[in-house]
Design a protein around this motif. Sequence first.
Motif, mmCIF file in Angstrom:
data_model
loop_
_atom_site.group_PDB
_atom_site.id
_atom_site.type_symbol
_atom_site.label_atom_id
_atom_site.label_comp_id
_atom_site.label_asym_id
_atom_site.label_seq_id
_atom_site.Cartn_x
_atom_site.Cartn_y
_atom_site.Cartn_z
ATOM 1 N N ASP A 1 -2.617 -1.306 3.834
ATOM 2 C CA ASP A 1 -1.934 -2.447 2.909
ATOM 3 C C ASP A 1 -0.567 -2.311 3.000
ATOM 4 O O ASP A 1 -0.036 -1.397 2.551
ATOM 5 C CB ASP A 1 -2.329 -2.430 1.679
ATOM 6 C CG ASP A 1 -2.321 -3.824 0.894
ATOM 7 O OD1 ASP A 1 -1.033 -4.206 0.951
ATOM 8 O OD2 ASP A 1 -3.180 -4.339 0.217
ATOM 9 N N SER B 1 -6.879 -5.832 -3.339
ATOM 10 C CA SER B 1 -5.510 -5.615 -2.820
ATOM 11 C C SER B 1 -4.456 -6.309 -3.616
ATOM 12 O O SER B 1 -3.618 -6.956 -3.226
ATOM 13 C CB SER B 1 -5.454 -6.373 -1.401
ATOM 14 O OG SER B 1 -6.678 -5.744 -0.588
ATOM 15 N N SER C 1 -4.834 -10.304 -4.371
ATOM 16 C CA SER C 1 -3.434 -10.251 -4.130
ATOM 17 C C SER C 1 -2.834 -11.074 -5.409
ATOM 18 O O SER C 1 -3.037 -10.650 -6.693
ATOM 19 C CB SER C 1 -3.097 -10.774 -2.986
ATOM 20 O OG SER C 1 -1.665 -10.655 -2.671
ATOM 21 N N SER D 1 -9.618 -2.595 -2.039
ATOM 22 C CA SER D 1 -8.625 -2.821 -1.156
ATOM 23 C C SER D 1 -9.276 -2.309 0.203
ATOM 24 O O SER D 1 -10.094 -1.812 0.681
ATOM 25 C CB SER D 1 -7.298 -2.044 -1.360
ATOM 26 O OG SER D 1 -7.522 -0.559 -0.860
ATOM 27 N N HIS E 1 -5.153 -5.824 4.127
ATOM 28 C CA HIS E 1 -4.528 -6.497 3.000
ATOM 29 C C HIS E 1 -5.743 -7.568 2.435
ATOM 30 O O HIS E 1 -5.798 -8.086 1.192
ATOM 31 C CB HIS E 1 -3.466 -7.167 3.171
ATOM 32 C CG HIS E 1 -2.743 -8.034 1.614
ATOM 33 N ND1 HIS E 1 -2.934 -6.987 0.493
ATOM 34 C CD2 HIS E 1 -2.608 -8.978 1.470
ATOM 35 C CE1 HIS E 1 -2.294 -7.967 -0.464
ATOM 36 N NE2 HIS E 1 -2.188 -8.983 -0.044
#
Length: 286
Positions: free
Chosen positions: A238, A138, A114, A234, A265
């Motif tokens: 998400d 992700s 992330s 991923s 996520h």
Amino acid sequence: MSRPPTFVPPPCARSLRLPTARGDFAVLDARPPAGDVRGTALLLPGYTGSKEDFIAMLEPLAEAGYRAVAVDGRGQYETDGPSDQSAYAQSELAHDVLAQAAAAGGRVHLVGHSLGGQIARAAVLLDASPFLTLTLMSSGPAEISPAQRQRVELLADALGVMTMDEVWSAMQAMDAAAPEDFDAVRNGHREDLRRRWLRHNPAQLLVTGRQLAAEPDRIAELASVRPLPKHVLSGERDDTWPVPLLDEMARRLGAHRTVVQGAEHSPNTDRPRETAQALVRFWDRH
């Protein structure tokens, strides 16, 4: 917010400080049981997260022969950070990653979840030479989704007028489906997650939240970094960056693509063993 299953490291890992040219960083350092290291991975957590977000992956990575160093970035959980917001500019955090890679031995497999993926990307664009591969977990090509931008803006507004403890309570209330559910949510929350939240530096949350909400698309720049092998991983759902957007990003990068079934996520906490296996397969190829 990521929810690691535990904050207790597995037997293969030690909780320690990693000395670097840019200060000490709290890490979990996991090593293969036989001592025969096939490679080293540097793992960067996401927004509001910490090194513990990778804790359930450490044992399978070590069993596969890889040393894994999961890091708290500056101002995250057990790594101290200043209150000066300029200290959390993306370029500063990217230089931290370069220093961490050097301290871990250099030539590492870089993994960013992330927010950590966008910081990893910035580090690679500064200097790709310390990295054997790059995995964006992700982590999308540009800013987060409108719904997530709204949540980040709400958090920033709250941090301006409330203490971290008050913000935590407000977040628990938001997680309740209805007001009468709040007691159940509050009583069921984990104290280790609350302790982590309270140790985040608010300045870090404010600055990196703004970064997530305004990050430009730098995929063309990243695609030009060769011959660095790239991997987009991923879950199958998400809400921060839609999966079709991640699919397209992988195509633009010419990257290997992995979708972890049953994960959202945070595949690192949703399906840690399957995620570790996907990483090992990618690293083994390179």
